[in-house]
Design an enzyme around this catalytic site. Sequence first.
Site, PDB file in Angstrom:
ATOM      1  CB  SER A   1     -48.922 -38.463 -23.727  1.00 28.24           C
ATOM      2  OG  SER A   1     -47.636 -38.358 -23.130  1.00 28.24           O
TER       3      SER A   1
ATOM      4  CG  ASP B   1      21.738  -2.313  -5.479  1.00 33.39           C
ATOM      5  OD1 ASP B   1      22.643  -2.371  -6.333  1.00 33.39           O
ATOM      6  OD2 ASP B   1      21.596  -1.345  -4.706  1.00 33.39           O
TER       7      ASP B   1
ATOM      8  NE  ARG C   1      35.576  -4.684 -18.653  1.00 32.89           N
ATOM      9  CZ  ARG C   1      35.987  -5.716 -19.401  1.00 32.89           C
ATOM     10  NH1 ARG C   1      35.310  -6.042 -20.490  1.00 32.89           N
ATOM     11  NH2 ARG C   1      37.071  -6.389 -19.070  1.00 32.89           N
TER      12      ARG C   1
ATOM     13  CG  ASP D   1      26.170   0.173 -10.402  1.00 32.56           C
ATOM     14  OD1 ASP D   1      26.736   0.427 -11.487  1.00 32.56           O
ATOM     15  OD2 ASP D   1      26.714   0.387  -9.302  1.00 32.56           O
TER      16      ASP D   1
ATOM     17  CD  GLU E   1      32.522   1.775 -16.681  1.00 28.24           C
ATOM     18  OE1 GLU E   1      32.443   2.652 -15.793  1.00 28.24           O
ATOM     19  OE2 GLU E   1      32.386   0.557 -16.446  1.00 28.24           O
TER      20      GLU E   1
ATOM     21  CG  HIS F   1      35.857   5.931 -15.045  1.00 29.71           C
ATOM     22  ND1 HIS F   1      36.577   6.298 -13.935  1.00 29.71           N
ATOM     23  CD2 HIS F   1      35.006   4.943 -14.656  1.00 29.71           C
ATOM     24  CE1 HIS F   1      36.198   5.550 -12.911  1.00 29.71           C
ATOM     25  NE2 HIS F   1      35.234   4.717 -13.327  1.00 29.71           N
TER      26      HIS F   1
ATOM     27  CB  CYS G   1      39.469   4.319 -13.247  1.00 29.46           C
ATOM     28  SG  CYS G   1      40.006   5.889 -13.974  1.00 29.46           S
TER      29      CYS G   1
END
Length: 749
Positions: free
Chosen positions: A49, A440, A504, A544, A593, A596, A608
């Site tokens: 339709s 730190d 250490r 560190d 290290e 040292h 040390c």
Amino acid sequence: MHTGKAQEVYYQRMQRVREKMEREIMTQPNPYKRKVRVCVATCNRADYSKLAPIMFGIKSHPDDFELEVVVLGSHLIDDYGNTFRLIEQDDFDIGSKLHTIVRGEDEAAMVESVGLALVKLPDVLQRLRPDILVIHGDRFDALALATAAALMNIRILHVEGGEISGTIDDSIRHAISKLAHYHACCTPRAEQYLIAMCEDHSRILLAGCPSYDKLLSTHHKDNYMDIIKSWLGADVQDHDYIVALQHPVTTDIQHSIKIYGLMLDALVSFNKRTLILFPNIDAGSKEMVRVMRKKGIEQHPNFQAVKHIPFEQFIQLVCHAGCMIGNSSCGVREAGAFGTPVVNLGTRQTGRETGENVLHVRDADTHNKIYHALELQFGKRYPCCKIYGDGSAVPRILKFLRTIDLDEPLQKTFCFPPVKDSFSQDIDYILETQSALSIDLGGTNLRVAIVCMKGKIVKKYTQANPKTYEDRMQLILKMCFDALRDAVGLNCRVLGVGVSTGGRVNPQDGLVLHSTKLIQEWSSVDLRTPISDALHLPVWVDNDGNCAALAEKKFGHGKGVENFVTVITGTGIGGGIIHHNELVHGSTFCAAELGHIMVSLEGPECSCGSRGCIEAYASGMALQREAKRLHDEDLLKVEGMDMKLSEPITAAHLITAARLGNSKADAVLHKASTALGVGIINILHTVNPSLVILSGVLASYYQSSVQRIVSERALFSVQCVKVTTSDLEDPALLGAASMVLDYATRRTY
């Protein structure tokens, strides 16, 4: 701009574009030489339709169009009146008849019917090769047509897209809209919905409903009473009968069957002559027919049950009815054009635009509720409503078809509204927001920072480092909690915590094994466990000096360098070694290290406990010690040097005196530079890096001297190694953060 106002402006702009496009469509001739081959596919009595007026329009313009007709679905089923004969009576040549309905009238049968149609359609479409396929509405048969055509690269014009109802038809209709390339919609709201669905507004035509072209011009026929009496009996009067048409709701079949039964009961009680049409072929229709027959409707004197009525006659019956009841779209669409009162049952048409002639009974849960709705509506007349068309849909659609450029790319493009960019997969956003909490532990200060992936310190916190273990841990956690709270407001997602500390460190277990003398009560300390338990975040811990090397590797001069060494020249001397892109820790975590390394057997005593270490010559503490010695011997101050009596003597005074020509101070610094240079030569001869990075407060002073000593005294093979100074402001904090950002994400950017 508020959202509502923005949408209003947007739709006003779209309306202007649409009106301009429609003016162009109505005035432009077909710019393409060849005829447009249009295939119209019809599945049932309802969509025919709507499609028949378009088909007549196409057929009436043979110079512009070639019409192909495909018939499928319930058109070809005896129980539904073999309505394909109506198409043949309208003098249309049916190019293909596809039997696609799998009987069963349940959900599985609908799915199987779609599958059967998909199996049969490719051969037909390949043979017909239409330029455009016209599809109507929201039937599952139409979904099969749209799917097949889209996959076969045939352009699709979808009629009546963008509308809203209340069943699975919504999902099917919108799915067809997404597959279709062009749209002929009926109402401004439908047009807006299509635009909201990101359809290209230049491919949307606001045409109106094609069936309105016929019903608005023919429903005032003089012989309408003959039509009414032929279907309902000679004694029926105008506006004194009911038209009932109820279809199953496929998303809630049992409930729709219940409503159907209640409707029949209400109609029996209402005691008016009723023309009732059989439901469509959707799942649940078989059960609805059973309900009708169980109640004896087909034998009831007030009822005339029929499977199909030709559209022109159906228009007359709806137009002059006292009421229409059920859930057919005809009740909320075509009936409004006549002002015929309608009782709409259930949820099948929920969301449809309707005129005031429609009374909704959405929760049709009782016979009485439906009966009272019939009492309210029967015999009323309402103003005519033309929401769905003005009688000119077909001319608009034909002119729209003429403007389609068959040579333009077939691929659809969607018009997505402007939205805020998503940053979740943007690399710059990732680098900004994925962050680390960095700690730190210095000899004097305790620092915490939020560090983003780019190496930017977003926020930093500094407090004096307490002397005892308990106070230190308490302060660390407090500062971390403050940082985490602030990170939320800064839009930073903290991935973990990195800790840089002197001494250490066993990074595997997060333990500080032995600390420097600067940090008291800081040996054999488990840092990882208490911080991780309190913050519920992963924690990494390292020396560190190693952290400084990691900072250079991720953010500094060491980025992309496979082998390099970082030497920290500050209060003490430390550093880290990167070898083959990995940090060197050593078997007992004592590697690097660097402060040292012994450069003399009889040198000054080191912190040390040994003698002759680089740190004993070149560290800030060593230079401060020598500055005090010269000051005590009254050999430090020179002309032009400003020294306050109360001011403590530091390494800075020694450097200033040397720059002003103090030979004693210069000799101390020369020895310190030589010791550092010789120590670095030993590093070069041991691990053979390609770069040396000096970090810390004394780095800029030592750089040129160390570079000269290396070029003079190192083996020829390493004399060309560059010695540079770090550009990083906080290498310890950045290095602690780099452990988190590298290991937590497992990515390298």
